[in-house]
Design a protein around this motif. Sequence first.
Motif, PDB file in Angstrom:
ATOM      1  N   ASN A   9       7.145  75.063  -5.470  1.00  0.00           N
ATOM      2  CA  ASN A   9       8.464  74.902  -6.080  1.00  0.00           C
ATOM      3  C   ASN A   9       8.561  73.566  -6.807  1.00  0.00           C
ATOM      4  OD1 ASN A   9      10.240  76.569  -3.357  1.00  0.00           O
ATOM      5  ND2 ASN A   9       9.245  77.451  -5.132  1.00  0.00           N
ATOM      6  N   GLY A  12       7.242  73.602 -10.158  1.00  0.00           N
ATOM      7  CA  GLY A  12       7.940  74.444 -11.115  1.00  0.00           C
ATOM      8  C   GLY A  12       7.768  75.938 -10.908  1.00  0.00           C
ATOM      9  N   LYS A  14       8.855  79.093  -9.409  1.00  0.00           N
ATOM     10  CA  LYS A  14      10.140  79.509  -8.829  1.00  0.00           C
ATOM     11  C   LYS A  14      10.026  80.736  -7.947  1.00  0.00           C
ATOM     12  CE  LYS A  14      12.219  76.143 -10.770  1.00  0.00           C
ATOM     13  NZ  LYS A  14      12.476  74.978  -9.954  1.00  0.00           N
ATOM     14  N   SER A  15       9.022  81.566  -8.160  1.00  0.00           N
ATOM     15  CA  SER A  15       8.825  82.775  -7.360  1.00  0.00           C
ATOM     16  C   SER A  15       7.390  82.823  -6.871  1.00  0.00           C
ATOM     17  CB  SER A  15       9.116  84.030  -8.188  1.00  0.00           C
ATOM     18  OG  SER A  15      10.455  84.052  -8.599  1.00  0.00           O
ATOM     19  N   ASN A  55      11.699  83.296  -3.369  1.00  0.00           N
ATOM     20  CA  ASN A  55      12.298  82.621  -4.515  1.00  0.00           C
ATOM     21  C   ASN A  55      12.748  81.220  -4.136  1.00  0.00           C
ATOM     22  OD1 ASN A  55      12.203  84.696  -6.530  1.00  0.00           O
ATOM     23  ND2 ASN A  55      13.798  85.745  -5.415  1.00  0.00           N
ATOM     24  N   ASP A  56      12.643  80.305  -5.078  1.00  0.00           N
ATOM     25  CA  ASP A  56      13.142  78.946  -4.894  1.00  0.00           C
ATOM     26  C   ASP A  56      14.662  78.999  -4.857  1.00  0.00           C
ATOM     27  OD1 ASP A  56      13.437  76.209  -4.803  1.00  0.00           O
ATOM     28  OD2 ASP A  56      13.184  75.952  -6.956  1.00  0.00           O
ATOM     29  N   THR A  57      15.240  78.425  -3.804  1.00  0.00           N
ATOM     30  CA  THR A  57      16.696  78.430  -3.691  1.00  0.00           C
ATOM     31  C   THR A  57      17.263  77.035  -3.718  1.00  0.00           C
ATOM     32  OG1 THR A  57      16.503  78.511  -1.287  1.00  0.00           O
ATOM     33  CG2 THR A  57      16.830  80.589  -2.451  1.00  0.00           C
TER      34      THR A  57
END
Length: 57
Positions: A9, A12, A14-15, A55-57
């Motif tokens: 994450n 960069g 994100k998933s 996923n990045d939260t």
Amino acid sequence: MASSIGKLNAMGVKSVHIHCYKNNVVSSCMIIANGGKLISEFTDNEMVIQRYLVNDT
């Protein structure tokens, strides 16, 4: 796993897609504990493979 996801994450990403065999309950529990959501399953050589997405939260 959480450390690796955090590093991705930070870079960069994100998933993160993580796969494991359905009969590997320990791995699937670890993936879910780290935010993984089951997105699909498929069979390869009579083995069911689960696809998870974090996923990045």
